[in-house]
Design a protein around this motif. Structure first.
Motif, PDB file in Angstrom:
ATOM      1  N   SER A 142      82.748  29.948  38.878  1.00 51.99           N
ATOM      2  CA  SER A 142      81.466  29.677  39.530  1.00 51.99           C
ATOM      3  C   SER A 142      80.341  29.512  38.521  1.00 51.99           C
ATOM      4  O   SER A 142      79.425  28.702  38.722  1.00 51.99           O
ATOM      5  CB  SER A 142      81.129  30.791  40.521  1.00 51.99           C
ATOM      6  N   LEU A 143      80.395  30.274  37.424  1.00 50.69           N
ATOM      7  CA  LEU A 143      79.388  30.128  36.369  1.00 50.69           C
ATOM      8  C   LEU A 143      79.495  28.758  35.702  1.00 50.69           C
ATOM      9  O   LEU A 143      78.477  28.135  35.372  1.00 50.69           O
ATOM     10  CB  LEU A 143      79.551  31.236  35.326  1.00 50.69           C
ATOM     11  N   ILE A 144      80.716  28.286  35.504  1.00 49.05           N
ATOM     12  CA  ILE A 144      80.909  26.943  34.930  1.00 49.05           C
ATOM     13  C   ILE A 144      80.338  25.888  35.878  1.00 49.05           C
ATOM     14  O   ILE A 144      79.627  24.966  35.447  1.00 49.05           O
ATOM     15  CB  ILE A 144      82.405  26.679  34.677  1.00 49.05           C
ATOM     16  N   LEU A 145      80.637  26.014  37.170  1.00 45.22           N
ATOM     17  CA  LEU A 145      80.126  25.055  38.159  1.00 45.22           C
ATOM     18  C   LEU A 145      78.596  25.073  38.198  1.00 45.22           C
ATOM     19  O   LEU A 145      77.954  24.019  38.308  1.00 45.22           O
ATOM     20  CB  LEU A 145      80.698  25.373  39.541  1.00 45.22           C
ATOM     21  N   LYS A 146      78.024  26.256  38.110  1.00 46.13           N
ATOM     22  CA  LYS A 146      76.557  26.371  38.127  1.00 46.13           C
ATOM     23  C   LYS A 146      75.931  25.617  36.965  1.00 46.13           C
ATOM     24  O   LYS A 146      74.883  24.973  37.106  1.00 46.13           O
ATOM     25  CB  LYS A 146      76.153  27.848  38.081  1.00 46.13           C
ATOM     26  N   GLU A 147      76.592  25.678  35.798  1.00 46.88           N
ATOM     27  CA  GLU A 147      76.104  24.942  34.624  1.00 46.88           C
ATOM     28  C   GLU A 147      76.102  23.436  34.879  1.00 46.88           C
ATOM     29  O   GLU A 147      75.334  22.690  34.273  1.00 46.88           O
ATOM     30  CB  GLU A 147      76.996  25.256  33.417  1.00 46.88           C
ATOM     31  N   LEU A 148      76.981  22.986  35.803  1.00 44.87           N
ATOM     32  CA  LEU A 148      77.089  21.565  36.132  1.00 44.87           C
ATOM     33  C   LEU A 148      76.274  21.191  37.363  1.00 44.87           C
ATOM     34  O   LEU A 148      76.369  20.060  37.845  1.00 44.87           O
ATOM     35  CB  LEU A 148      78.567  21.202  36.355  1.00 44.87           C
ATOM     36  N   GLY A 149      75.500  22.129  37.880  1.00 43.80           N
ATOM     37  CA  GLY A 149      74.660  21.855  39.050  1.00 43.80           C
ATOM     38  C   GLY A 149      75.423  21.883  40.363  1.00 43.80           C
ATOM     39  O   GLY A 149      74.969  21.318  41.368  1.00 43.80           O
ATOM     40  N   ILE A 150      76.591  22.530  40.389  1.00 43.92           N
ATOM     41  CA  ILE A 150      77.420  22.614  41.594  1.00 43.92           C
ATOM     42  C   ILE A 150      77.356  24.033  42.133  1.00 43.92           C
ATOM     43  O   ILE A 150      77.593  25.001  41.394  1.00 43.92           O
ATOM     44  CB  ILE A 150      78.889  22.235  41.281  1.00 43.92           C
ATOM     45  N   THR A 151      77.030  24.193  43.401  1.00 43.27           N
ATOM     46  CA  THR A 151      76.899  25.518  44.004  1.00 43.27           C
ATOM     47  C   THR A 151      77.831  25.663  45.200  1.00 43.27           C
ATOM     48  O   THR A 151      78.109  24.694  45.915  1.00 43.27           O
ATOM     49  CB  THR A 151      75.454  25.787  44.452  1.00 43.27           C
ATOM     50  N   LEU A 152      78.296  26.875  45.436  1.00 47.54           N
ATOM     51  CA  LEU A 152      79.177  27.187  46.554  1.00 47.54           C
ATOM     52  C   LEU A 152      78.516  28.221  47.460  1.00 47.54           C
ATOM     53  O   LEU A 152      77.814  29.114  46.977  1.00 47.54           O
ATOM     54  CB  LEU A 152      80.517  27.739  46.067  1.00 47.54           C
ATOM     55  N   CYS A 153      78.780  28.097  48.743  1.00 44.43           N
ATOM     56  CA  CYS A 153      78.279  29.077  49.714  1.00 44.43           C
ATOM     57  C   CYS A 153      79.369  29.289  50.760  1.00 44.43           C
ATOM     58  O   CYS A 153      79.643  28.398  51.562  1.00 44.43           O
ATOM     59  CB  CYS A 153      76.987  28.597  50.368  1.00 44.43           C
ATOM     60  N   ALA A 154      79.989  30.461  50.748  1.00 43.65           N
ATOM     61  CA  ALA A 154      81.019  30.795  51.731  1.00 43.65           C
ATOM     62  C   ALA A 154      80.492  31.865  52.674  1.00 43.65           C
ATOM     63  O   ALA A 154      79.672  32.710  52.283  1.00 43.65           O
ATOM     64  CB  ALA A 154      82.282  31.277  51.040  1.00 43.65           C
ATOM     65  N   TYR A 155      80.962  31.835  53.905  1.00 39.94           N
ATOM     66  CA  TYR A 155      80.480  32.776  54.925  1.00 39.94           C
ATOM     67  C   TYR A 155      81.483  32.842  56.069  1.00 39.94           C
ATOM     68  O   TYR A 155      82.364  31.975  56.205  1.00 39.94           O
ATOM     69  CB  TYR A 155      79.116  32.328  55.469  1.00 39.94           C
ATOM     70  N   THR A 156      81.363  33.868  56.877  1.00 40.54           N
ATOM     71  CA  THR A 156      82.197  33.986  58.074  1.00 40.54           C
ATOM     72  C   THR A 156      81.684  33.015  59.127  1.00 40.54           C
ATOM     73  O   THR A 156      80.526  33.103  59.543  1.00 40.54           O
ATOM     74  CB  THR A 156      82.167  35.421  58.619  1.00 40.54           C
ATOM     75  N   LYS A 157      82.536  32.110  59.570  1.00 41.85           N
ATOM     76  CA  LYS A 157      82.164  31.140  60.604  1.00 41.85           C
ATOM     77  C   LYS A 157      82.430  31.702  62.002  1.00 41.85           C
ATOM     78  O   LYS A 157      81.691  31.427  62.944  1.00 41.85           O
ATOM     79  CB  LYS A 157      82.956  29.841  60.405  1.00 41.85           C
ATOM     80  N   SER A 158      83.499  32.515  62.120  1.00 42.29           N
ATOM     81  CA  SER A 158      83.800  33.117  63.414  1.00 42.29           C
ATOM     82  C   SER A 158      84.679  34.341  63.230  1.00 42.29           C
ATOM     83  O   SER A 158      85.407  34.466  62.244  1.00 42.29           O
ATOM     84  CB  SER A 158      84.501  32.110  64.338  1.00 42.29           C
ATOM     85  N   ILE A 159      84.559  35.255  64.179  1.00 47.30           N
ATOM     86  CA  ILE A 159      85.461  36.406  64.302  1.00 47.30           C
ATOM     87  C   ILE A 159      85.895  36.471  65.748  1.00 47.30           C
ATOM     88  O   ILE A 159      85.051  36.557  66.657  1.00 47.30           O
ATOM     89  CB  ILE A 159      84.784  37.718  63.881  1.00 47.30           C
ATOM     90  N   GLY A 160      87.203  36.398  65.978  1.00 48.49           N
ATOM     91  CA  GLY A 160      87.686  36.373  67.356  1.00 48.49           C
ATOM     92  C   GLY A 160      87.029  35.233  68.118  1.00 48.49           C
ATOM     93  O   GLY A 160      86.991  34.097  67.657  1.00 48.49           O
TER      94      GLY A 160
END
Length: 371
Positions: A142-160
């Motif tokens: 993720s640090l390498i991607l950040k240096e390239l201007g690429i960001t990630l955002c993961a989250y819970t979309k649903s539970i049950g």
């Protein structure tokens, strides 16, 4: 045991068991000069570690990482990076009973079928605790991607049955809600559902979604190493994941061509798309739009309700699982999905560097090709 290594150019090998002395990862292929500290990695591990909420296993682990090699004066040296996380809260006695039978939904039977022997203490290598090494390596990616201007955002979309209302999306809520949902109202409803599951001695599954912004077009190989195929393999390697979707995913099978196609537009000399049903990937190659990937995660198989199974003598028995278990795996899996996505992207970015001769000439400072 084979299959502990992931990646080709940015390669990781995870090691250790749930109830061993420690777990960790060796990273091979990280470029020299990346700013890296234990604190950078700890931020990711803190999102994964147990005991963080009522809906997580009560096992208490600090998950404190130590960098053993590959970093000098705060920067990577280009050599192998070894990261270690000690186990400090093993209660192996909780698992002594299961040595004689196979837990429903676990890998006990299949491990015995393959190896004729297994580490029954928490599942050994098949335990969710194995993901410690993946998350630690994902922090570096993720640090390498950040240096390239690429960001990630993961989250819970649903539970049950409870899904996030994306109109109420707040990125900050991912780190503050016990469900890792980006919407407090949906999280409250999911928490109520989990309380019902716990009262019934049952567990829940759900979906983790990851969005990647800033990914340039042209990443991914067009045949066997497609970007979407590589992401699917990476996410399916997470023990609890049973299905992966890209973009509209399964919904495309009930769509039409005119509905599913993303019209291209040219704006200010840049090619963009009017929609993103493809989830940022066409023909196995990134198209410059946000990458959208989802992992469907099964309910925690260790439930306190009585279950039918078979012991090692082939006798039918009734068991009631003991020990410390998550009523839902999904919130702790969020950072694991993010880590595996990051590892995949870095590996394919590195793989794509020699795709064009002008790129090689530029990298090595050679003069441009003469007409």
């Amino acid at each position: 045991m084979a299959g502990n290594t992931f990646g080709t150019y940015f390669k990781i090998t995870t090691w250790g068991e749930s109830h061993g002395k420690a777990l960790g990862v060796v990273i091979d292929g990280c470029p020299a000069g990346l700013s890296l500290s234990e604190a950078d990695i700890q931020t990711f591990l803190d999102r994964r570690k147990p005991g963080g909420s009522r809906y997580s296993t009560p096992r208490k682990e600090g998950d404190e990482v130590t960098i053993l090699s590959g970093v000098f004066e705060g920067r990577t040296t280009g050599t192998a990076i070894c990261l270690m996380v000690p186990n400090t809260s093993q209660r192996s006695g909780d698992y002594s009973e299961i040595a004689s039978y196979y837990r429903p939904g676990h890998a006990d039977y299949t491990f015995d079928a393959k190896y004729g022997f297994r580490d029954y203490r928490g599942g050994g290598r098949s335990s969710g605790r194995e993901t410690v090494g993946r998350v630690a390596a994902g922090a570096v990616a993720s640090l390498i991607l950040k240096e390239l201007g690429i960001t990630l955002c993961a989250y819970t979309k649903s539970i049950g049955p409870v899904s996030v209302n994306m109109e109420n999306f707040r990125r900050e809520a991912i780190l503050t809600t016990p469900t890792c949902m980006p919407d407090e109202e949906s999280s409250a409803r999911a928490e109520a559902y989990l309380e019902e599951c716990m009262a019934a001695h049952d567990s829940a599954g759900g979906v983790v979604e990851c969005r990647v912004d800033g990914m340039p077009a042209g990443v991914g190989e067009p045949v066997f190493d497609k970007l979407d195929a590589s992401l699917a393999k990476a996410l399916m390697s997470i023990g609890a994941v049973k299905a992966v979707e890209i973009g509209d995913g399964c919904a495309v099978s009930s769509s039409t061509g005119t509905q599913n196609n993303d019209p291209f537009l040219s704006e200010d000399g840049m090619i963009t798309k009017k929609s993103n049903h493809a989830g940022g990937i066409l023909g196995g190659i990134s198209d410059g739009s946000p990458i959208i990937v989802r992992a469907h995660i099964k309910p925690t198989p260790s439930v306190f309700s009585p279950q039918e199974t078979v012991n090692k003598n082939g006798e039918n028995i009734l068991v009631q699982i003991k020990g410390r278990h998550d009523p839902v795996i999904v919130p702790r899996a969020v950072v694991v999905v993010e880590a595996m996505t990051a590892l995949t992207l870095v590996d394919l970015l590195f793989a794509g560097m020699p795709s064009r001769m002008e790129g090689l000439r530029r990298f090595y400072g050679c003069p441009p090709e003469q007409d």
